[in-house]
Design a protein around this motif. Structure first.
Motif, mmCIF file in Angstrom:
data_model
loop_
_atom_site.group_PDB
_atom_site.id
_atom_site.type_symbol
_atom_site.label_atom_id
_atom_site.label_comp_id
_atom_site.label_asym_id
_atom_site.label_seq_id
_atom_site.Cartn_x
_atom_site.Cartn_y
_atom_site.Cartn_z
ATOM 1 N N LYS A 4 14.179 -5.728 2.342
ATOM 2 C CA LYS A 4 13.070 -6.670 2.519
ATOM 3 C C LYS A 4 13.557 -8.013 3.048
ATOM 4 C CE LYS A 4 9.804 -4.585 -0.621
ATOM 5 N NZ LYS A 4 8.981 -4.738 -1.822
ATOM 6 N N TYR A 5 14.686 -8.493 2.563
ATOM 7 C CA TYR A 5 15.218 -9.772 3.027
ATOM 8 C C TYR A 5 15.440 -9.756 4.539
ATOM 9 C CZ TYR A 5 18.437 -13.633 3.797
ATOM 10 O OH TYR A 5 19.044 -14.763 4.290
ATOM 11 N N TYR A 6 16.119 -8.729 5.046
ATOM 12 C CA TYR A 6 16.423 -8.683 6.479
ATOM 13 C C TYR A 6 15.215 -8.316 7.329
ATOM 14 C CZ TYR A 6 21.283 -9.433 5.421
ATOM 15 O OH TYR A 6 22.448 -10.006 4.994
ATOM 16 N N ASN A 7 14.476 -7.285 6.943
ATOM 17 C CA ASN A 7 13.366 -6.804 7.764
ATOM 18 C C ASN A 7 12.137 -7.698 7.718
ATOM 19 O OD1 ASN A 7 13.876 -3.788 8.862
ATOM 20 N ND2 ASN A 7 15.009 -4.135 6.974
ATOM 21 N N GLU A 8 11.864 -8.297 6.575
ATOM 22 C CA GLU A 8 10.643 -9.080 6.427
ATOM 23 C C GLU A 8 10.872 -10.583 6.546
ATOM 24 O OE1 GLU A 8 8.730 -7.786 2.803
ATOM 25 O OE2 GLU A 8 8.917 -5.682 3.400
ATOM 26 N N PHE A 9 12.124 -11.029 6.440
ATOM 27 C CA PHE A 9 12.403 -12.454 6.501
ATOM 28 C C PHE A 9 13.420 -12.812 7.585
ATOM 29 C CE2 PHE A 9 15.181 -15.976 5.078
ATOM 30 C CZ PHE A 9 14.287 -17.023 5.267
ATOM 31 N N MET A 10 14.611 -12.286 7.505
ATOM 32 C CA MET A 10 15.700 -12.733 8.380
ATOM 33 C C MET A 10 15.484 -12.364 9.852
ATOM 34 S SD MET A 10 18.385 -14.417 8.938
ATOM 35 C CE MET A 10 18.747 -14.943 7.280
ATOM 36 N N GLY A 67 10.662 -12.047 13.804
ATOM 37 C CA GLY A 67 10.248 -13.261 14.495
ATOM 38 C C GLY A 67 11.390 -14.179 14.888
ATOM 39 N N ARG A 68 12.606 -13.844 14.492
ATOM 40 C CA ARG A 68 13.768 -14.653 14.865
ATOM 41 C C ARG A 68 14.646 -13.886 15.847
ATOM 42 N NH1 ARG A 68 13.542 -15.660 9.172
ATOM 43 N NH2 ARG A 68 13.201 -17.865 8.728
ATOM 44 N N TYR A 69 15.166 -12.780 15.375
ATOM 45 C CA TYR A 69 16.131 -12.001 16.154
ATOM 46 C C TYR A 69 15.553 -10.709 16.694
ATOM 47 C CZ TYR A 69 19.374 -15.140 13.829
ATOM 48 O OH TYR A 69 20.015 -16.258 13.357
ATOM 49 N N ALA A 70 14.436 -10.272 16.118
ATOM 50 C CA ALA A 70 13.886 -8.972 16.491
ATOM 51 C C ALA A 70 12.381 -8.941 16.277
ATOM 52 C CB ALA A 70 14.535 -7.876 15.650
ATOM 53 N N LYS A 71 11.786 -7.982 16.921
ATOM 54 C CA LYS A 71 10.393 -7.657 16.660
ATOM 55 C C LYS A 71 10.425 -6.487 15.677
ATOM 56 C CE LYS A 71 6.018 -6.598 18.848
ATOM 57 N NZ LYS A 71 5.319 -6.229 20.078
ATOM 58 N N CYS A 72 9.953 -6.725 14.464
ATOM 59 C CA CYS A 72 9.925 -5.698 13.425
ATOM 60 C C CYS A 72 8.519 -5.106 13.403
ATOM 61 C CB CYS A 72 10.299 -6.298 12.076
ATOM 62 S SG CYS A 72 11.976 -6.980 12.049
ATOM 63 N N ILE A 73 8.428 -3.793 13.654
ATOM 64 C CA ILE A 73 7.124 -3.167 13.871
ATOM 65 C C ILE A 73 6.943 -1.916 13.011
ATOM 66 C CG2 ILE A 73 6.933 -4.065 16.231
ATOM 67 C CD1 ILE A 73 7.801 -1.322 17.274
ATOM 68 N N PRO A 74 5.688 -1.544 12.760
ATOM 69 C CA PRO A 74 5.416 -0.297 12.033
ATOM 70 C C PRO A 74 5.927 0.918 12.815
ATOM 71 C CG PRO A 74 3.449 -1.673 12.154
ATOM 72 C CD PRO A 74 4.467 -2.276 13.080
ATOM 73 N N ILE A 75 6.219 1.977 12.102
ATOM 74 C CA ILE A 75 6.787 3.176 12.743
ATOM 75 C C ILE A 75 5.832 3.769 13.775
ATOM 76 C CG2 ILE A 75 6.036 4.739 10.891
ATOM 77 C CD1 ILE A 75 9.352 4.971 12.890
ATOM 78 N N ASP A 76 4.529 3.767 13.514
ATOM 79 C CA ASP A 76 3.593 4.333 14.492
ATOM 80 C C ASP A 76 3.572 3.515 15.779
ATOM 81 O OD1 ASP A 76 2.352 2.282 13.008
ATOM 82 O OD2 ASP A 76 0.340 3.109 13.326
ATOM 83 N N GLU A 77 3.735 2.220 15.664
ATOM 84 C CA GLU A 77 3.823 1.367 16.854
ATOM 85 C C GLU A 77 5.123 1.653 17.627
ATOM 86 O OE1 GLU A 77 4.050 -3.367 17.952
ATOM 87 O OE2 GLU A 77 2.921 -2.779 16.148
#
Length: 175
Positions: A148-154, A157-167
Motif C-alpha cells: 500500500k505504501y508504494y502503490n497507493e502513496f509513493m 502520481g509521482r513515478y508511475a500511473k497506478c491503474i486497476p487490472i482491468d484498465e
C-alpha cells in the motif's frame, strides 16, 4: 509499450508473498494478453552473486514456472536493484524507441521500487497495474503495508500511473 516482468524467480515467487494468488493471476493475465496483442514481454532476473541462493545455476534463479518466458522473449540479468543499471535493458528499449513500460514483479520494496523510479528518471512512462507486484513481511512493515505504501502513496502520481487490472488489460489491448 512493453511488459516488463521483474524478478519473478522460483526462489521468491512463493505463497508467502502478500496476496500471492491475486498477484499470480494478474501477472499471468497480463503476460497472456501481451502475447495475444503483440506487446513484447521482457523478463529481468536478479543475481545475488556466487554462493547466494539467488544466483545463476541454482534452481531458484530461474523464472517462476507460472510465468515461463517464450523462447523468443528477452531475459536481462542484473546484479543490483534497478533493472536498468548495467543490464543492457535501457539501451535495448531506447533502440526500439519504447516510451511506455508496464511493469510487474517482485519485490515491491526492493527491485520494483528501484526499477520504477529509474525508469521514470530515464524518461519512460511507467504503468503499474494493481496487485501485479508483491513482497514479504519485514521487521518494519507487513507485506500489505509495503504494498500500500508504494502503490497507493509513493509511486502513484509521482513515478508511475497506478491503474486497476482491468484498465491495464484495456491498455494492452489498445483500448
Amino acid at each position: 509499450m512493453v511488459l516488463l516482468v521483474v524478478d519473478t524467480q522460483e526462489l521468491i515467487t512463493t505463497p508467502e508473498l502478500y496476496r500471492f494468488d491475486t498477484f499470480e493471476h494478474n501477472v499471468k493475465t497480463l503476460i497472456s494478453e501481451a502475447r495475444a496483442n503483440d506487446v513484447e514481454v521482457i523478463y529481468v532476473r536478479h543475481d545475488d552473486g556466487v554462493g547466494a541462493a539467488l544466483t545463476e545455476g541454482t534452481p531458484g534463479f530461474e523464472i517462476y514456472e507460472g510465468f515461463t518466458p517464450q523462447p523468443e522473449e528477452k531475459i536481462f540479468d542484473k546484479f543490483v536493484n534497478s533493472s536498468f543499471r548495467g543490464t543492457g535493458l535501457l539501451e535495448y528499449l531506447q533502440e526500439k524507441n519504447v516510451k511506455t513500460i508496464m511493469v510487474v514483479g517482485l519485490q515491491t520494496d526492493y527491485c520494483m521500487d528501484a526499477t520504477i523510479k529509474c525508469g521514470f528518471e530515464h524518461g519512460f512512462r511507467m504503468i503499474v497495474p494493481e496487485y501485479t507486484n508483491s513482497t514479504f513481511d519485514n521487521e518494519f512493515m507487513t507485506g500489505e503495508q509495503s504494498y500500500k505504501y508504494y502503490n497507493e502513496f509513493m509511486w502513484k502520481g509521482r513515478y508511475a500511473k497506478c491503474i486497476p487490472i482491468d484498465e491495464a488489460v484495456d491498455v494492452i489491448n489498445g483500448k
